[in-house]
Scaffold this active site. Structure first.
Site, PDB file in Angstrom:
ATOM      1  N   HIS A  40      -8.428   1.043  -0.371  1.00  0.00           N
ATOM      2  CA  HIS A  40      -8.380  -0.118  -1.701  1.00  0.00           C
ATOM      3  C   HIS A  40      -9.644  -0.601  -1.968  1.00  0.00           C
ATOM      4  O   HIS A  40      -9.967  -1.776  -2.125  1.00  0.00           O
ATOM      5  CB  HIS A  40      -7.372  -1.371  -1.114  1.00  0.00           C
ATOM      6  CG  HIS A  40      -5.906  -0.705  -0.987  1.00  0.00           C
ATOM      7  ND1 HIS A  40      -4.962  -0.010  -1.672  1.00  0.00           N
ATOM      8  CD2 HIS A  40      -5.439  -0.457   0.187  1.00  0.00           C
ATOM      9  CE1 HIS A  40      -4.122   0.466  -1.432  1.00  0.00           C
ATOM     10  NE2 HIS A  40      -4.085   0.018   0.128  1.00  0.00           N
ATOM     11  N   SER A  49       0.641  -1.203  -0.105  1.00  0.00           N
ATOM     12  CA  SER A  49       0.166   0.038  -0.048  1.00  0.00           C
ATOM     13  C   SER A  49       0.810   1.161   0.084  1.00  0.00           C
ATOM     14  O   SER A  49       1.556   1.316  -0.905  1.00  0.00           O
ATOM     15  CB  SER A  49      -0.952  -0.101   1.367  1.00  0.00           C
ATOM     16  OG  SER A  49      -1.795   0.956   1.172  1.00  0.00           O
TER      17      SER A  49
END
Length: 313
Positions: free
Chosen positions: A209, A100
């Site tokens: 996400h 991430s």
């Protein structure tokens, strides 16, 4: 001196963690390293945050704020990378990946971005995510035990009742993170516990996400226009497609897509080892989160966290 991570023939992959590993006093380990002054000054100026204060003085509750957590982790991981290269210049690092937020540290370490441009993007990304989560509060939870196919079925059950829930991270065969609206997170928890699975709600207020981050992705696109990716750079395996990339032109699209797409971390680790031939993994950031995941996914591949590397004298 030859060590386990620089012996002849060893091919190292550098891994960088994302949000969640921040803690108060995070920077103390690197405060006396040669890179400290230049890196903290560069990142402070580029991001608009006083990272020295964040790294040394700020309390844990304040650091839980998404934009602050992200710049703190980016800075600490950048310091860990600089110290690793200084003390082990002979180590062959053949690939990079970050979980991430950590993908931005991987891009900077690979030469795809300057440290300053990475900080500009991390700062813009964090602010955009805070605003997106303010408009549409959400949450995330780790489901531990079942394979991703069964978690996908759980998500489909929640969505069938009108809940907004998605797969956010595919971390390992036995750990999948879901994200969505708070009510959907609660419903998924009830179903997970009924199935006998471990279910851990994460201390975040955003559905990272997932499509809930579409406004943040659009906002990040403005910042991406103002940075320059190198035409060619070291190999980085991307979160979104779990494929190795070496050309800078692909990253504008990949960075935008990353905010609204699942992190394919288990697949990333397999690509690093099976496809790119890495035979040692280095978790180069605060904490040992990625080292722990790597040991579960690839138990036969040596992995070393930065905290286990002796400090240079």
């Amino acid at each position: 001196m030859v060590t386990a991570d620089n012996k002849e023939g060893t091919r190292v992959a550098a891994l960088f963690p994302g949000q969640g590993v921040q803690r108060s006093g995070l920077g103390k380990r690197w405060r006396d390293t040669p890179a400290w002054a230049d890196l903290t000054a560069t990142i402070s100026e580029a991001s608009g945050h006083d990272v020295v204060e964040l790294l040394l003085e700020t309390d844990a509750e304040t650091l839980a704020r998404t934009d602050l957590a992200q710049i703190v982790v980016y800075t600490a991981s950048s310091l860990a990378w600089a110290e690793f290269r200084r003390t082990r210049p002979e180590t062959e690092v053949v690939a990079f990946a970050g979980h991430s937020l950590g993908e931005y540290t991987a891009l900077a370490a690979s030469g795809a971005l300057s440290t300053a441009d990475g900080a500009r993007l991390v700062g813009a990304r964090g602010r955009a995510m805070v605003e997106a989560s303010r408009r549409a509060p959400g949450g995330m939870a780790a489901v531990m035990g079942p394979p991703a196919t069964e978690v996908t079925t759980l998500v489909e059950r929640v969505r069938a009742t009108g809940g907004h829930l998605w797969i956010a991270n595919l971390n390992s065969a036995a750990q999948t993170v879901v994200a969505g609206d708070r009510e959907a997170i609660e419903t998924a928890g009830e179903l997970a516990r009924e199935a006998g699975w471990r279910y851990n709600v994460l201390p975040v207020s955003a559905a990272c996400h997932t499509p809930r981050m579409a406004p943040a992705s659009r906002e990040l696109s403005h910042a991406l226009r103002d940075v320059r990716f190198a035409p060619a750079h070291g190999t980085v395996v991307a979160n979104t497609d779990a494929r190795p990339h070496r050309a800078g032109w692909v990253w504008t699209d990949l960075c935008k897509r990353q905010l609204v797409s699942p992190v394919r971390w288990e697949a990333t680790l397999h690509v690093l080892v099976a496809e790119l031939g890495c035979d040692r993994l280095m978790d180069l950031g605060p904490g040992r989160t990625l080292a722990g995941l790597a040991r579960r996914v690839l138990p036969d591949v040596p992995v070393t966290p930065a905290s286990a590397i002796p400090e240079a004298r």
